[in-house]
Design an enzyme around this catalytic site. Sequence first.
Site, PDB file in Angstrom:
ATOM      1  CE  LYS A 119      -2.301  -1.014   3.811  1.00 14.08           C
ATOM      2  NZ  LYS A 119      -1.811  -2.350   4.218  1.00 14.08           N
TER       3      LYS A 119
ATOM      4  NE  ARG B 172      -4.952  -1.626  10.309  1.00 12.38           N
ATOM      5  CZ  ARG B 172      -3.926  -1.016   9.731  1.00 12.38           C
ATOM      6  NH1 ARG B 172      -4.060   0.192   9.260  1.00 12.38           N
ATOM      7  NH2 ARG B 172      -2.770  -1.633   9.630  1.00 12.38           N
TER       8      ARG B 172
ATOM      9  NE  ARG C 278       8.332  -4.270   4.938  1.00 10.13           N
ATOM     10  CZ  ARG C 278       7.053  -3.885   4.852  1.00 10.13           C
ATOM     11  NH1 ARG C 278       6.559  -3.493   3.691  1.00 10.13           N
ATOM     12  NH2 ARG C 278       6.257  -3.924   5.890  1.00 10.13           N
TER      13      ARG C 278
ATOM     14  NE  ARG D 194       5.576  -0.513  11.300  1.00 10.30           N
ATOM     15  CZ  ARG D 194       4.592  -0.709  10.435  1.00 10.30           C
ATOM     16  NH1 ARG D 194       4.681  -0.252   9.213  1.00 10.30           N
ATOM     17  NH2 ARG D 194       3.511  -1.356  10.797  1.00 10.30           N
TER      18      ARG D 194
ATOM     19  NE  ARG E 170       1.836  -5.174  11.341  1.00 13.49           N
ATOM     20  CZ  ARG E 170       3.044  -5.092  10.779  1.00 13.49           C
ATOM     21  NH1 ARG E 170       4.106  -5.565  11.417  1.00 13.49           N
ATOM     22  NH2 ARG E 170       3.202  -4.536   9.606  1.00 13.49           N
TER      23      ARG E 170
HETATM   24  P1  ADP Z   1       0.583  -2.313   8.446  1.00 18.23           P
HETATM   25  O1  ADP Z   1      -0.477  -2.071   7.397  1.00 18.23           O
HETATM   26  O2  ADP Z   1       1.920  -2.554   7.861  1.00 18.23           O
HETATM   27  O3  ADP Z   1       0.219  -3.323   9.468  1.00 18.23           O
HETATM   28  P2  ADP Z   1       0.197   0.428   9.523  1.00 18.23           P
HETATM   29  O4  ADP Z   1       1.355   1.343   9.521  1.00 18.23           O
HETATM   30  O5  ADP Z   1      -0.926   0.739   8.598  1.00 18.23           O
HETATM   31  O6  ADP Z   1       0.827  -1.003   9.285  1.00 18.23           O
HETATM   32  O7  ADP Z   1      -0.432   0.323  11.010  1.00 18.23           O
HETATM   33  C1  ADP Z   1       0.353  -0.013  12.123  1.00 18.23           C
HETATM   34  C2  ADP Z   1      -0.527  -0.188  13.353  1.00 18.23           C
HETATM   35  O8  ADP Z   1      -1.212   1.041  13.643  1.00 18.23           O
HETATM   36  C3  ADP Z   1      -1.631  -1.219  13.243  1.00 18.23           C
HETATM   37  O9  ADP Z   1      -1.180  -2.520  13.505  1.00 18.23           O
HETATM   38  C4  ADP Z   1      -2.627  -0.704  14.289  1.00 18.23           C
HETATM   39  O10 ADP Z   1      -2.216  -1.025  15.587  1.00 18.23           O
HETATM   40  C5  ADP Z   1      -2.520   0.794  14.147  1.00 18.23           C
HETATM   41  N1  ADP Z   1      -3.503   1.338  13.168  1.00 18.23           N
HETATM   42  C6  ADP Z   1      -3.212   1.989  12.010  1.00 18.23           C
HETATM   43  N2  ADP Z   1      -4.330   2.369  11.381  1.00 18.23           N
HETATM   44  C7  ADP Z   1      -5.371   1.959  12.147  1.00 18.23           C
HETATM   45  C8  ADP Z   1      -6.787   2.031  12.034  1.00 18.23           C
HETATM   46  N3  ADP Z   1      -7.361   2.606  10.971  1.00 18.23           N
HETATM   47  N4  ADP Z   1      -7.546   1.475  13.016  1.00 18.23           N
HETATM   48  C9  ADP Z   1      -6.982   0.892  14.075  1.00 18.23           C
HETATM   49  N5  ADP Z   1      -5.666   0.774  14.248  1.00 18.23           N
HETATM   50  C10 ADP Z   1      -4.841   1.293  13.302  1.00 18.23           C
END
Ligand code: ADP
Length: 213
Positions: A13, A88, A127, A139, A150
């Site tokens: 993404k 999400r 990665r 991270r 996740r």
């Molecule tokens: P990835 O898609 O690689 O898992 P992101 O950077 O999008 O990582 O998100 C990292 C973390 O941030 C998620 O695992 C969650 O804990 C939190 N997070 C991000 N966006 C949301 C969302 N829209 N709703 C709830 N938690 C979120």
Amino acid sequence: MRLILLGPPGAGKGTQALRLVAKYGIVQLSTGEMLRAAVKAATPVGREVQEIMARGGLVPDSVVVSIVGQRIEQPDARKGFILDGFPRTVPQAVALDRMLATRGLGLDAVIELRVDEDALVRRIESRIAEMKERGEELRPDDNPEVLHNRLRAYRQQTAPLIAYYRHQEVLRTVNGMAPIADVTAAIDKVLPSDPPAGAREADGKKKSEELNS
Ligand code: ADP
């Protein structure tokens, strides 16, 4: 142009968002990045979500909805935006619909990057290994156990959005397993182009009719 990129962690993404930002001159709004910034700055929100994120869980809907609501009000989001990592959950999608509707806005497309889960785990693991090799900072949620959480959160809470947006007829699915440039090309193909000439003519005609009346 207002877009959503939908797909599990590691689907690409972020990579595709950067290309779209350059192409359309719109901003990328990544809730993950906004939350990581809040954690780093130790704001009240940051302190609230730090542990949840480290475990790979989802932070409360109310927290992200309010962050996104404030962010899309900023002047740089006026031309359009790409939401990366939001919504999400179905309640987040409902809240977004409401936020856009009150501003008289809509979504141009929801792009689903479809990927195979086994390949995804391998992709993220390599990665992580490459980043370690280069001595880059990882991270806290980039480790195999948290990755598992996740992915589970995605399957259980985010995947239902595919049906939600299909129902709204804005879902466009592309194969996220293809090479990066091919995914980009596939996204370009499914995005709405300028309104067809006929539509513009009709619009012009309507305007002149209004002027004449
Ligand atoms: P990835 O898609 O690689 O898992 P992101 O950077 O999008 O990582 O998100 C990292 C973390 O941030 C998620 O695992 C969650 O804990 C939190 N997070 C991000 N966006 C949301 C969302 N829209 N709703 C709830 N938690 C979120």
